[in-house]
Structures are given as structure tokens and as C-alpha cells.
Motif scaffolding. Structure first.
Motif: not given
Length: 395
Positions: A61-76, A231-240
Motif C-alpha cells: 500500500l502506498d501510504s502517501k495515497s491514504l492522506t493525499s489526493g482525491d482518489g482511492a488508496a493506491v496499492v503498488d 478506502w475505495g468502498v461505497e459511501g463517498g465522504d462518509t467516514p469509515v
């Protein structure tokens, strides 16, 4: 030069005593001396390197993708990984126990500098030098849970199974194996006997079931709350909120005489999920195995120790036994030979048996000249024969 009877007896006693002593030593060395030698050496210092297998899946998992950008987390994908572990002996250590300290890092090699570091841990445990099991004292170990500018912070942790070495004289059975990631022991089951580079080894396999790392250490990375879209799951901006889970299948190839781990491999899987039975976002998934240089190094260590065990457990007793039997036989032979030899009498002159006396002449009443005895006796040894007088003779 021939030995006197007294000297022979002395030499015989010495040889018998020496032979008996050598035979006793031959019997005692495998049971006493080997027990002193058959221990993990106190000068142990081992570095092992394991690499991700190129022909198998390796995800990070690219840890930076969890806290930056608008897209889902990236897994290399296809991430090259290397795990390095450095084990040393620390105090307290003595004739029966030793304290091992292991520093372990896991990093991705396609990223330079500290950004490639994925995990780091320092584990410390006091074990028996023969069984490899942690001692009964509490606590018997500690694990670094955080690292800051002041260094590692060690937290006392009670270890309950073997971790870095198997027992001297490893058997084909199940052993408890301690996993520092979840701080529990799981069964390492015997799988098979095989060979690695012509060395006989026992293969064991341990499976760590899916475990919540948050229940082990409540660090920020073990439980995260992010928007569902991240997280790449349904719910938009809903905290999960998701928890990080851990599972692992560990294979260990052990040289049985010394308990040295010749080869090790881990099929590790870390993932985020709302439930442990349903992985949602992979944090780490890879199969990491000792490289060839590490395997050869471990084989060399095992051979050095097996040669030492063989010397005191087999070679020395055989040599002492053979020498003892030879010395014992030589002593018995010399003693029996010396005691059974008859003493020779000094030569002395024996009295000769006189020859039969000739019969007197019946007609003349005296010895006939032709019938006179001819036996001669040495002068001075015996009295001369008495002269017979003819009483019929007249003057």
C-alpha cells in the motif's frame, strides 16, 4: 633388554589402569562432555536476509495515497522487498541461558532512503541455550513498539515459544513458535524431512491466524478512519473506520542436531478491513524467503557446530575406547606372562646311578679280571669302592 618380574608386574598394572580409565572416559564423554558442548554458542552473531519471490505476487500500500489526493488508496504491484535481521547475544547470559536481541527491518528496494522502510522492530528475549525456549522468569523479553529521536522504546513482553533457534536435537514433532507481530505462540508443525544443499533438515510450518493488530498494539496505523471513497468502498465522504489485520504462513527448515534455522520463509498478509474475514484494502502481501547467501551462511554455522558435536560425541569416544581395549589387553597379557613363567634352577651336578655290579666268578670265588666293573667315578666326588679280600689265600 628383558624386564624383571617386578618391572613386568608394575607395567602390567599401569596398562590395565590406563585401559580402564580410557574405557570409562569413552563411556562418559557422550553423556557428560557432549551435554556441555551441545549448547547455542555465546558468540552468536547472525545476519539473515530474505527477499520477495520474483515469480509471486508482491503488493504494498502506498501510504502517501491514504492522506493525499482525491482518489482511492493506491496499492503498488510487483514491489521488490527485502527483510534484514541482525541477531546478537546480550546480557544477561551464562552457561545455561542467553539473551538474544534481534533487530528486523522490512523495506521496499525500489524506493530510496527512509521512505522505503515499511516496518521495523527490536525483539529481546532470554532463552535456554539447549532447548531454545524462553526462561520462566517474567518478563523474559521485550519488544520495541515505537521509535523516536531518542531511540527505541522497549515494552516488556512475555515470550511463550521458540523464535530464533530450535532445540539442540530437534525432533519431528510440533513446537510452539512465537510471533512477535501478534505476540502469541502458534504451533509449528513438522511437515517433512528433506535436504538443502546436501544437508539434512526438518521442515516446520506455522500458521498465524487472522489477528487484529489493534488488539495487540493500539498504534495509529493499526486503526484508521478515512472517507469511504479513500478506502475505495461505497459511501463517498462518509467516514469509515478500518482495522489492520495480520496473518502469516511461516516455513522453517531446521538442521536437527544444532537447531539452526537453515532457511526461512514468510507468506505475510496485512490488510485493512471492517471485519477480519473480509479483506478490503491490502497493506502488504508478499512471500519473503532467505536468499542463497544467507542459506549458505547458516549451513556453515550448522556444520561448525555439528562437527564439534561429532568430535566429542563419536570420534573421541571411539579413539579412547580402542586405545583403552589395547592397553587393557596388553596389561593382561604382560601380567599373565610374567606370573606364569617358571624359574630356571641353577645347574647342579647330580649323583650318577652306579652301574650294575658284575657277578663274581663261581669257580674262583673272586672277581674275574674280564668281569671287573669298568665304570669310572670322578675323583673327590664319591668314596672309592671297597677292596675285597680273599680270605682263602694263604701266605
Amino acid at each position: 633388554m628383558a624386564l624383571s618380574a617386578g618391572t613386568r608386574r608394575t607395567v602390567a598394572c599401569v596398562l590395565v589402569g590406563l585401559g580402564a580409565a580410557l574405557l570409562v572416559a569413552a563411556l562418559m564423554i557422550p553423556t557428560y562432555t557432549v551435554s556441555k558442548v551441545a549448547k547455542t554458542p555465546l558468540d552468536l552473531e547472525i545476519t539473515t536476509i530474505a527477499e520477495s519471490q520474483k515469480d509471486e505476487e508482491s503488493l504494498v500500500l502506498d501510504s502517501k495515497s491514504l492522506t493525499s489526493g482525491d482518489g482511492a488508496a493506491v496499492v503498488d504491484k510487483d514491489v521488490p522487498l527485502i527483510s534484514q535481521r541482525f541477531v546478537t547475544v546480550e546480557e544477561p547470559s551464562d552457561a545455561d541461558e542467553m539473551t538474544l536481541q534481534a533487530g528486523t527491518t522490512l523495506r521496499r528496494t525500489d524506493v530510496q532512503g527512509d521512505t522505503g522502510l515499511l516496518t521495523a522492530a527490536i525483539d529481546r528475549v532470554t532463552i535456554s541455550r539447549t532447548t531454545g525456549m524462553p526462561v520462566d522468569t517474567e518478563p523474559n523479553g521485550s519488544i520495541a513498539v515505537t521509535v523516536n529521536k531518542d531511540g527505541s522504546v522497549m515494552e516488556p513482553v512475555q515470550h511463550t515459544g521458540i523464535g530464533y533457534r530450535f532445540p539442540i536435537g530437534t525432533e519431528k514433532k510440533t513446537y510452539p513458535y512465537f510471533d512477535i507481530n501478534v505476540r502469541k505462540s502458534f504451533d509449528a508443525n513438522f511437515i517433512e524431512e528433506t535436504e538443502i544443499n546436501s544437508m539434512k533438515v526438518y521442515r516446520f510450518q506455522m500458521t498465524a491466524p487472522v489477528t487484529s493488530t489493534w488488539d495487540v498494539v493500539q498504534s495509529p496505523t493499526n486503526r484508521l478512519t478515512l472517507p469511504a471513497a479513500k478506502w475505495g468502498v461505497e459511501g463517498g465522504d462518509t467516514p469509515v473506520t478500518m482495522t489492520r489485520y495480520y496473518t502469516n504462513v511461516r516455513d522453517l527448515w531446521v538442521e536437527p542436531q544444532t537447531g539452526t534455522v537453515i532457511k526461512g520463509g514468510e507468506a505475510i498478509h496485512l490488510f485493512y478491513a471492517r471485519s477480519g474475514d473480509k479483506p478490503e484494502v491490502t497493506a502488504l502481501k508478499s512471500h519473503i524467503v532467505f536468499d542463497e547467501a544467507t542459506i549458505e551462511s547458516q549451513i556453515a554455522i550448522a556444520k561448525e557446530n555439528t562437527d564439534k558435536l561429532s568430535l566429542f560425541g563419536r570420534v573421541v569416544p571411539i579413539v579412547f575406547g580402542v586405545l583403552g581395549v589395547l592397553a587393557l589387553l596388553a596389561g593382561l597379557f604382560l601380567g599373565l606372562r610374567g606370573g606364569g613363567t617358571a624359574a630356571h634352577a641353577s645347574p647342579r651336578r647330580s649323583r650318577p646311578t652306579p652301574a650294575p655290579t658284575a657277578a663274581p666268578d663261581d669257580t674262583a670265588g673272586r672277581w674275574d679280571g674280564d668281569d671287573a666293573p669298568t665304570t669310572q667315578f670322578p675323583r673327590g666326588d664319591y668314596d672309592a669302592p671297597t677292596e675285597q679280600i680273599d680270605t682263602d689265600k694263604r701266605p
